[in-house]
Design an enzyme around this catalytic site. Structure first.
Site, mmCIF file in Angstrom:
data_model
loop_
_atom_site.group_PDB
_atom_site.id
_atom_site.type_symbol
_atom_site.label_atom_id
_atom_site.label_comp_id
_atom_site.label_asym_id
_atom_site.label_seq_id
_atom_site.Cartn_x
_atom_site.Cartn_y
_atom_site.Cartn_z
ATOM 1 N N HIS A 13 29.345 28.129 3.235
ATOM 2 C CA HIS A 13 30.225 28.306 2.083
ATOM 3 C C HIS A 13 29.798 29.510 1.249
ATOM 4 O O HIS A 13 28.636 29.662 0.892
ATOM 5 C CB HIS A 13 30.204 27.044 1.216
ATOM 6 C CG HIS A 13 31.134 27.120 0.041
ATOM 7 N ND1 HIS A 13 32.490 27.227 0.200
ATOM 8 C CD2 HIS A 13 30.902 27.117 -1.303
ATOM 9 C CE1 HIS A 13 33.065 27.273 -0.991
ATOM 10 N NE2 HIS A 13 32.125 27.221 -1.918
ATOM 11 N N GLU A 20 31.171 25.244 6.348
ATOM 12 C CA GLU A 20 31.049 25.311 4.895
ATOM 13 C C GLU A 20 29.895 24.460 4.365
ATOM 14 O O GLU A 20 29.174 24.844 3.445
ATOM 15 C CB GLU A 20 32.359 24.854 4.253
ATOM 16 C CG GLU A 20 33.575 25.687 4.608
ATOM 17 C CD GLU A 20 33.771 26.873 3.674
ATOM 18 O OE1 GLU A 20 32.938 27.060 2.770
ATOM 19 O OE2 GLU A 20 34.765 27.592 3.855
ATOM 20 N N SER A 61 36.241 29.481 -3.454
ATOM 21 C CA SER A 61 35.744 28.176 -3.877
ATOM 22 C C SER A 61 36.556 27.679 -5.074
ATOM 23 O O SER A 61 37.776 27.527 -4.964
ATOM 24 C CB SER A 61 34.241 28.284 -4.174
ATOM 25 O OG SER A 61 33.639 27.019 -4.264
#
Length: 497
Positions: A400, A306, A189
């Site tokens: 995610h 995600e 991320s």
């Protein structure tokens, strides 16, 4: 009983911990505390030197909003610490490969040890380094537009912390048995977008040999205009516009102010590095396309859905509310409509299409473009992960951040609340970990699964981790083509009022 491990570094002798097949040193200062006159300044070398120092406790986390899952966490502006975890046993000739971890959290929250010390990597013969870096308005507040050149580094402090930690590792990791010429930088991320920044910044040149980017890209930086506007908004919220007085305010006032602007998941992408003539002269993907990270092998990928994590945390309605504005702003009304029609061939309804498209806007498309760019200059291995960790509810499949515990082979407390463990998922999770280990150690991603050739834009081979892991050529090509070559400025999805 394991002996007490002691190493000698430029800081002096560091006394750590040993047990369970690994050795650990925690809370090692890699820079001076960025407090007082050093707030919003580039990190300075640590003042600690000589003597014997006990390194068995983690340093404070960077200042951030309280974590309801960890209410006792200690946060402090004095946060520039790293941790080292190594294998036990004799060091091989040349040393062990090194994994340098950059945590995620949207540049707003997070800390180095959130996945532990990296014991499973260490047991596989890898030295693991985890770090804290400055976050939010204390790490990425672009003050140069308001106060001029003396504050030039304020908008990139968090990134400069990462560079400083890497430099410290290169100078000292051999004392821990690590090979400074075999460093792999790895992030998820915001940590993965930091990896992209390192690949594109002139300051990252020569600091690492390989990279792993999980749900990142190399696009998430602010223009000076956007950075200045956000800095002005933050200072209005604080109620102070004098730079010296700002340095005298308690750090918590800045965290409280930034949380009043945007909070929670809606604030995850508000803070980011600002373009800087010496540090980040342009959006990092551009120099990467020209070979700024030539020779740096790359393991890169994202997850298949995600946006589902955002939908779960925010609710479908909140998560999809900005979709029309974001997508129309990138592709225009007709292009955004065609894009959603393309996703509707795969997902059941418009809301799901918006969630999928927003996840790709933030992670999928930037990952694709980073893979394409770097594959011209080094070996690239591309993946997609379609499952969550074993035991996690299947509604989070491909969400995610759901792959990190599999890559790190870290037990998840949530697993006890989830569904029954599926043996096929257990095998896929173990293959993910083994593939990451193989890449860090040997520079290739093949483990004991399907053949995994290097990525290139001609065939676009992607290893898809799922219950029946398989190599797929150019998966979801219709969605990739619907995005086209359009470039856009990466910012927050949610409006700042």
């Amino acid at each position: 009983m394991a002996s007490v491990p002691t190493v000698t570094t430029e800081l002096g002798a560091l006394v750590g911990l040993a047990g369970d097949g690994v050795r650990r040193w925690r809370g090692i200062p890699y820079a001076r505390p960025p407090v007082g006159e050093l707030r919003w300044k580039a990190p300075r070398p640590p003042s600690l030197s000589g003597g014997v120092h006990v390194a068995t406790e983690y340093g404070p986390h960077a200042m951030q909003a309280p974590d309801p899952m960890n209410p006792s966490a200690v946060c402090d502006e004095d946060c520039l610490y790293l941790n080292v975890c190594t294998p036990e046993g004799p060091v091989p000739e040349g040393g062990w490969p090194v994994l340098f971890w950059l945590h995620g959290g949207g540049y707003r929250v997070g800390h180095g040890e959130q996945l532990g010390d990296g014991e499973e990597f260490a047991r596989a013969g890898i030295v693991v380094v985890t770090i804290n870096y400055r976050l939010g308005s204390l790490g990425f507040l672009h003050l140069a537009g308001l106060f001029g050149e003396p504050e030039a580094d304020a908008g990139v402090c968090g990134f400069l912390d990462q560079v400083e930690a890497l430099k410290w590792v290169r100078r000292n990791i051999s004392a821990f048995g690590g090979d400074p010429d075999r460093i792999t930088v790895y992030g998820v991320s915001a940590g993965a977008k930091s990896v992209g920044n390192l690949m594109g910044s002139p300051l990252g040149t020569g600091l690492f040999a390989q990279a792993i980017s999980s749900s990142g890209g190399a696009d998430h930086v602010a223009t000076p205009e956007a950075g200045t506007a956000l800095a002005r908004r933050l200072l209005d919220e604080v109620g102070c516009h004098d730079v010296e007085a700002l340095r005298a305010l308690p750090a918590k006032e800045f965290v409280e102010a930034q949380e009043r602007i945007l909070t929670g998941f809606q604030a995850l992408w508000l803070w980011r590095p600002t373009l800087h003539p010496r540090v980040l002269p342009e959006v990092p993907i551009e120099p990467i396309r020209r070979g700024s990270a030539a020779g740096v092998s790359l393991l890169v990928g994202c997850n298949s859905n995600e946006g589902s994590t955002y939908a779960l945390m925010l609710g479908d309605d909140v998560a999809t509310a900005p979709a029309s504005g974001v997508l129309n702003g990138i592709l225009g009304d007709e292009g955004a409509s065609r894009l959603l029609e393309t996703y509707l061939r795969r997902v059941p309804d418009l809301k799901s299409a918006k969630i999928a498209a927003m996840g790709d806007e933030r992670y999928g498309v930037p990952t694709q473009r980073l893979a394409d760019a770097q594959s011209a200059y080094a070996a690239v291995y591309r993946y997609r992960i379609d499952i969550a960790a074993p035991g996690v509810p299947e509604q989070l499949d491909g969400g995610h951040g759901t792959e990190t515990t599999m890559a790190w082979k870290t037990p998840l407390p949530l697993a006890t609340q989830g569904s029954a463990v599926n043996p096929k998922r257990e095998r896929a999770a173990l293959l993910i970990h083994r593939s990451w280990v193989r890449f860090i150690r040997d520079g290739v991603a093949d483990a004991d699964g399907p053949e995994w050739p290097p990525y290139g834009p001609e065939l676009r081979p992607v290893l898809v981790f799922r219950e029946d892991t398989d190599l797929v050529l150019d998966p979801r090509s219709d969605e990739r083509n619907a995005w086209g070559d359009t470039e856009w400025e990466s910012g927050t999805w949610f409006p700042v009022t």
